[in-house]
Write a protein that holds these residues in place. Structure first.
Motif, PDB file in Angstrom:
ATOM      1  N   THR A  16      23.382  42.445  37.422  1.00 31.38           N
ATOM      2  CA  THR A  16      22.207  41.625  37.690  1.00 31.38           C
ATOM      3  C   THR A  16      22.373  40.941  39.045  1.00 31.38           C
ATOM      4  O   THR A  16      23.408  41.072  39.699  1.00 31.38           O
ATOM      5  CB  THR A  16      22.011  40.552  36.598  1.00 31.38           C
ATOM      6  OG1 THR A  16      23.075  39.613  36.663  1.00 31.38           O
ATOM      7  CG2 THR A  16      21.924  41.176  35.210  1.00 31.38           C
ATOM      8  N   VAL A  68      25.120  35.852  40.316  1.00 30.81           N
ATOM      9  CA  VAL A  68      25.050  34.471  39.824  1.00 30.81           C
ATOM     10  C   VAL A  68      25.868  33.510  40.683  1.00 30.81           C
ATOM     11  O   VAL A  68      25.619  32.306  40.681  1.00 30.81           O
ATOM     12  CB  VAL A  68      25.481  34.351  38.343  1.00 30.81           C
ATOM     13  CG1 VAL A  68      24.545  35.150  37.454  1.00 30.81           C
ATOM     14  CG2 VAL A  68      26.923  34.766  38.138  1.00 30.81           C
ATOM     15  N   ASP A  92      14.161  39.920  27.897  1.00 29.25           N
ATOM     16  CA  ASP A  92      14.468  39.509  29.267  1.00 29.25           C
ATOM     17  C   ASP A  92      14.971  38.071  29.365  1.00 29.25           C
ATOM     18  O   ASP A  92      15.349  37.618  30.444  1.00 29.25           O
ATOM     19  CB  ASP A  92      13.227  39.647  30.153  1.00 29.25           C
ATOM     20  CG  ASP A  92      12.987  41.093  30.565  1.00 29.25           C
ATOM     21  OD1 ASP A  92      13.955  41.880  30.559  1.00 29.25           O
ATOM     22  OD2 ASP A  92      11.843  41.425  30.893  1.00 29.25           O
ATOM     23  N   ARG A  93      14.972  37.366  28.257  1.00 25.68           N
ATOM     24  CA  ARG A  93      15.373  35.949  28.257  1.00 25.68           C
ATOM     25  C   ARG A  93      16.812  35.818  27.767  1.00 25.68           C
ATOM     26  O   ARG A  93      17.155  36.317  26.696  1.00 25.68           O
ATOM     27  CB  ARG A  93      14.432  35.167  27.357  1.00 25.68           C
ATOM     28  CG  ARG A  93      14.438  33.730  27.635  1.00 25.68           C
ATOM     29  CD  ARG A  93      13.220  33.086  27.027  1.00 25.68           C
ATOM     30  NE  ARG A  93      13.316  31.665  27.250  1.00 25.68           N
ATOM     31  CZ  ARG A  93      12.571  30.787  26.659  1.00 25.68           C
ATOM     32  NH1 ARG A  93      11.642  31.162  25.815  1.00 25.68           N
ATOM     33  NH2 ARG A  93      12.729  29.515  26.918  1.00 25.68           N
ATOM     34  N   SER A 132      20.355  30.389  33.068  1.00 25.75           N
ATOM     35  CA  SER A 132      19.435  31.184  32.257  1.00 25.75           C
ATOM     36  C   SER A 132      18.574  32.068  33.139  1.00 25.75           C
ATOM     37  O   SER A 132      18.449  31.853  34.348  1.00 25.75           O
ATOM     38  CB  SER A 132      18.551  30.267  31.409  1.00 25.75           C
ATOM     39  OG  SER A 132      17.761  29.437  32.231  1.00 25.75           O
ATOM     40  N   THR A 133      17.975  33.074  32.499  1.00 31.77           N
ATOM     41  CA  THR A 133      17.034  33.963  33.168  1.00 31.77           C
ATOM     42  C   THR A 133      15.887  34.256  32.213  1.00 31.77           C
ATOM     43  O   THR A 133      16.091  34.307  31.000  1.00 31.77           O
ATOM     44  CB  THR A 133      17.709  35.278  33.626  1.00 31.77           C
ATOM     45  OG1 THR A 133      16.752  36.090  34.307  1.00 31.77           O
ATOM     46  CG2 THR A 133      18.299  36.054  32.472  1.00 31.77           C
ATOM     47  N   ASP A 160      13.743  36.835  33.348  1.00 29.31           N
ATOM     48  CA  ASP A 160      13.290  38.127  33.859  1.00 29.31           C
ATOM     49  C   ASP A 160      14.409  39.174  33.877  1.00 29.31           C
ATOM     50  O   ASP A 160      14.485  40.013  34.769  1.00 29.31           O
ATOM     51  CB  ASP A 160      12.670  37.959  35.246  1.00 29.31           C
ATOM     52  CG  ASP A 160      13.633  37.366  36.263  1.00 29.31           C
ATOM     53  OD1 ASP A 160      14.848  37.271  35.977  1.00 29.31           O
ATOM     54  OD2 ASP A 160      13.157  36.987  37.353  1.00 29.31           O
ATOM     55  N   GLY A 162      17.607  38.940  34.443  1.00 30.86           N
ATOM     56  CA  GLY A 162      18.677  38.795  35.424  1.00 30.86           C
ATOM     57  C   GLY A 162      18.259  39.059  36.859  1.00 30.86           C
ATOM     58  O   GLY A 162      19.101  39.065  37.751  1.00 30.86           O
ATOM     59  N   ARG A 163      16.959  39.256  37.104  1.00 30.80           N
ATOM     60  CA  ARG A 163      16.508  39.408  38.492  1.00 30.80           C
ATOM     61  C   ARG A 163      16.586  38.071  39.219  1.00 30.80           C
ATOM     62  O   ARG A 163      16.903  38.029  40.411  1.00 30.80           O
ATOM     63  CB  ARG A 163      15.098  39.991  38.533  1.00 30.80           C
ATOM     64  CG  ARG A 163      15.077  41.486  38.171  1.00 30.80           C
ATOM     65  CD  ARG A 163      13.696  42.097  38.316  1.00 30.80           C
ATOM     66  NE  ARG A 163      12.752  41.611  37.311  1.00 30.80           N
ATOM     67  CZ  ARG A 163      12.715  42.013  36.037  1.00 30.80           C
ATOM     68  NH1 ARG A 163      13.584  42.907  35.610  1.00 30.80           N
ATOM     69  NH2 ARG A 163      11.821  41.529  35.196  1.00 30.80           N
ATOM     70  N   THR A 164      16.299  36.983  38.499  1.00 25.28           N
ATOM     71  CA  THR A 164      16.476  35.636  39.047  1.00 25.28           C
ATOM     72  C   THR A 164      17.180  34.793  37.994  1.00 25.28           C
ATOM     73  O   THR A 164      17.088  35.073  36.793  1.00 25.28           O
ATOM     74  CB  THR A 164      15.122  34.973  39.410  1.00 25.28           C
ATOM     75  OG1 THR A 164      14.329  34.853  38.231  1.00 25.28           O
ATOM     76  CG2 THR A 164      14.385  35.778  40.464  1.00 25.28           C
ATOM     77  N   TRP A 165      17.880  33.767  38.460  1.00 19.92           N
ATOM     78  CA  TRP A 165      18.627  32.881  37.567  1.00 19.92           C
ATOM     79  C   TRP A 165      18.221  31.438  37.804  1.00 19.92           C
ATOM     80  O   TRP A 165      17.996  31.030  38.950  1.00 19.92           O
ATOM     81  CB  TRP A 165      20.134  33.031  37.807  1.00 19.92           C
ATOM     82  CG  TRP A 165      20.647  34.352  37.367  1.00 19.92           C
ATOM     83  CD1 TRP A 165      20.830  35.457  38.149  1.00 19.92           C
ATOM     84  CD2 TRP A 165      21.007  34.729  36.043  1.00 19.92           C
ATOM     85  NE1 TRP A 165      21.296  36.500  37.382  1.00 19.92           N
ATOM     86  CE2 TRP A 165      21.408  36.077  36.079  1.00 19.92           C
ATOM     87  CE3 TRP A 165      21.031  34.057  34.826  1.00 19.92           C
ATOM     88  CZ2 TRP A 165      21.837  36.768  34.953  1.00 19.92           C
ATOM     89  CZ3 TRP A 165      21.458  34.746  33.696  1.00 19.92           C
ATOM     90  CH2 TRP A 165      21.853  36.079  33.773  1.00 19.92           C
ATOM     91  N   ARG A 166      18.180  30.677  36.731  1.00 18.47           N
ATOM     92  CA  ARG A 166      17.963  29.237  36.821  1.00 18.47           C
ATOM     93  C   ARG A 166      19.334  28.576  36.724  1.00 18.47           C
ATOM     94  O   ARG A 166      20.091  28.806  35.777  1.00 18.47           O
ATOM     95  CB  ARG A 166      17.074  28.760  35.670  1.00 18.47           C
ATOM     96  CG  ARG A 166      16.815  27.274  35.739  1.00 18.47           C
ATOM     97  CD  ARG A 166      15.841  26.852  34.667  1.00 18.47           C
ATOM     98  NE  ARG A 166      15.596  25.421  34.794  1.00 18.47           N
ATOM     99  CZ  ARG A 166      15.512  24.606  33.766  1.00 18.47           C
ATOM    100  NH1 ARG A 166      15.610  25.071  32.537  1.00 18.47           N
ATOM    101  NH2 ARG A 166      15.308  23.332  33.957  1.00 18.47           N
TER     102      ARG A 166
END
Length: 173
Positions: free
Chosen positions: A106, A109, A140-141, A153-154, A156, A158-162
């Motif tokens: 992904t 990170v 996707d979550r 967390s994501t 989508d 793992g395309r973007t991460w919080r």
């Protein structure tokens, strides 16, 4: 029931208590297990040996990829059974959409703002993914615990991460 020790995976018959060692891991040291009990498939992450798959309840194992990676966490998506998530040391998240036949890393990170603060004692020069939890209905979550440093967390895949939330847990497991 499957039990991972630092040297092997054992099968325990719940009704008799008989313990049987599995085969096929070779010298790979187990680090984590994940099971899809509905389909009778199990996966074992190892220390640099990769991910192994068992289609016979853990009696035998075959390499399923990521050889050379230090696998620290492994989970099967409840929403999409062929979707597997793997976490490594150093911290990275991998996904397989085909039951472990192929793997994709992904988005990195370690590019998150909090990553310079991640460190796993007693080795402060590294950190790892310690736990992965997938959403039961949305494949996707995902939530990923970095030991030690963050709960990320994501939404989508793992395309973007919080990054960790302000005031959130630091030492996550």
């Amino acid at each position: 029931m499957l039990v991972a020790t630092d040297r092997q995976v054992l099968r325990v018959d719940a009704s008799t208590g008989v313990v049987t060692p599995s085969s096929g891991l070779g010298s790979a040291a187990p680090t984590c297990l994940a099971v899809d009990s509905l389909r009778g498939i199990a996966w074992c992450g190892t220390h640099r040996g990769g991910v192994f798959r068992s289609d016979d309840g853990g009696a035998s194992w075959a390499l399923s990829g990521l050889a050379g990676e230090k696998i620290m966490a492994l989970t099967v998506s409840a929403a999409e059974p062929e979707l597997l998530w793997v976490g490594t040391e150093p911290s990275a998240v991998w996904r397989s959409e085909d039951g472990g036949a192929t793997w994709q890393r992904t988005t990195d990170v370690t590019q998150l703002p909090s990553s310079p603060e991640w460190a796993f004692p007693p080795r402060p020069d590294t950190h790892h993914v310690r736990w992965i939890a997938s959403h039961p209905f949305d494949s996707d979550r995902l939530w990923v615990a970095i030991e030690a440093g963050a709960l990320i967390s994501t939404i989508d895949g793992g395309r973007t991460w919080r990054d960790r939330v302000e005031g959130g847990p630091y030492d996550t497991h």
